[in-house]
Design a protein around this motif. Sequence first.
Motif, PDB file in Angstrom:
ATOM      1  N   UNK A 107      37.291  57.849  44.614  1.00 39.62           N
ATOM      2  CA  UNK A 107      37.130  58.365  45.748  1.00 39.62           C
ATOM      3  C   UNK A 107      38.041  59.382  46.026  1.00 39.62           C
ATOM      4  N   UNK A 108      37.500  60.679  46.393  1.00 37.44           N
ATOM      5  CA  UNK A 108      38.470  61.772  46.742  1.00 37.44           C
ATOM      6  C   UNK A 108      38.367  62.036  48.088  1.00 37.44           C
ATOM      7  N   UNK A 109      39.187  61.833  49.079  1.00 39.96           N
ATOM      8  CA  UNK A 109      39.312  62.134  50.587  1.00 39.96           C
ATOM      9  C   UNK A 109      39.686  63.062  51.107  1.00 39.96           C
ATOM     10  N   UNK A 110      39.023  63.963  52.041  1.00 42.83           N
ATOM     11  CA  UNK A 110      39.387  65.074  52.543  1.00 42.83           C
ATOM     12  C   UNK A 110      39.103  65.195  53.959  1.00 42.83           C
ATOM     13  N   UNK A 146      33.156  61.852  47.369  1.00 37.57           N
ATOM     14  CA  UNK A 146      33.942  62.414  48.095  1.00 37.57           C
ATOM     15  C   UNK A 146      33.709  62.159  49.638  1.00 37.57           C
ATOM     16  N   UNK A 147      34.890  61.673  50.150  1.00 34.06           N
ATOM     17  CA  UNK A 147      34.975  61.324  51.712  1.00 34.06           C
ATOM     18  C   UNK A 147      34.895  62.718  52.633  1.00 34.06           C
ATOM     19  N   UNK A 148      34.178  63.063  53.386  1.00 30.11           N
ATOM     20  CA  UNK A 148      34.445  64.087  54.386  1.00 30.11           C
ATOM     21  C   UNK A 148      34.164  63.414  55.706  1.00 30.11           C
ATOM     22  N   UNK A 195      28.644  61.888  44.716  1.00 31.34           N
ATOM     23  CA  UNK A 195      28.117  61.290  46.077  1.00 31.34           C
ATOM     24  C   UNK A 195      29.132  61.624  47.221  1.00 31.34           C
ATOM     25  N   UNK A 196      28.575  62.495  48.005  1.00 31.32           N
ATOM     26  CA  UNK A 196      29.471  62.925  49.249  1.00 31.32           C
ATOM     27  C   UNK A 196      28.941  62.138  50.495  1.00 31.32           C
ATOM     28  N   UNK A 197      30.199  61.501  51.013  1.00 33.34           N
ATOM     29  CA  UNK A 197      29.899  60.718  52.211  1.00 33.34           C
ATOM     30  C   UNK A 197      30.523  61.559  53.373  1.00 33.34           C
ATOM     31  N   UNK A 219      31.517  71.514  56.860  1.00 34.99           N
ATOM     32  CA  UNK A 219      30.125  72.110  56.309  1.00 34.99           C
ATOM     33  C   UNK A 219      30.776  72.940  55.207  1.00 34.99           C
ATOM     34  N   UNK A 220      31.825  73.997  55.582  1.00 36.85           N
ATOM     35  CA  UNK A 220      32.431  74.770  54.606  1.00 36.85           C
ATOM     36  C   UNK A 220      33.062  73.911  53.531  1.00 36.85           C
TER      37      UNK A 220
END
Length: 194
Positions: free
Chosen positions: A156-159, A124-126, A27-29, A45-46
């Motif tokens: 949770x993976x934060x980028x 994944x938190x973008x 799941x992408x936030x 987006x990239x």
Amino acid sequence: EDGFFLLSYVPPPPSTQAAPRSARDLVVLFDTSLSRSPDLYRAQIAALRKLLGWQKADDRLAVISFDASPRLHHQSFQRAGATDALLAELSNIVPLGGTDLEKAFMALDAWLKANPPQNRLDVVFLGDGMASLGEMRAEKLAALGQEILERHKARLHALPIGAQYDPLLLRELARVTGGLFRAVQPGESLEEEA
């Protein structure tokens, strides 16, 4: 008689092939607030495009974009592969409004209750993780996020992309859930970080 013996163990040679990765639910936030300048938004987006390119055929995906309110881009988990329409949809969003992370976390919780994961769950938190609406205290948001992520057994993976982000919130959520944190600063290669 009491004596000594010699035991020698030689481990088998390491396999040249990595073990196949098990399926994942992702799941992408995705932050679409006004804090995302056009360059930062394109970079997000990239990063998402790169992330989606790493998906395996049996992985499943969902995206929740958010600013003042969350937007669900899927009614259920989608199989990997059909991502062009999603990327086009996100590209057409004009970043506007404030950031209500509390609502984003609550939308994630509600969505996962309605769509229980079948595989290991990664979130994944973008975005920058900086709330400007609703609950804005990082420690309260971290507690809420941790409760929701632990309830659903998610990492949770934060980028965060850009020079400004909330390190307390994003690092803490990544740390307590066993996820990863990596900030991408202006001028750094997104390809290497995504």
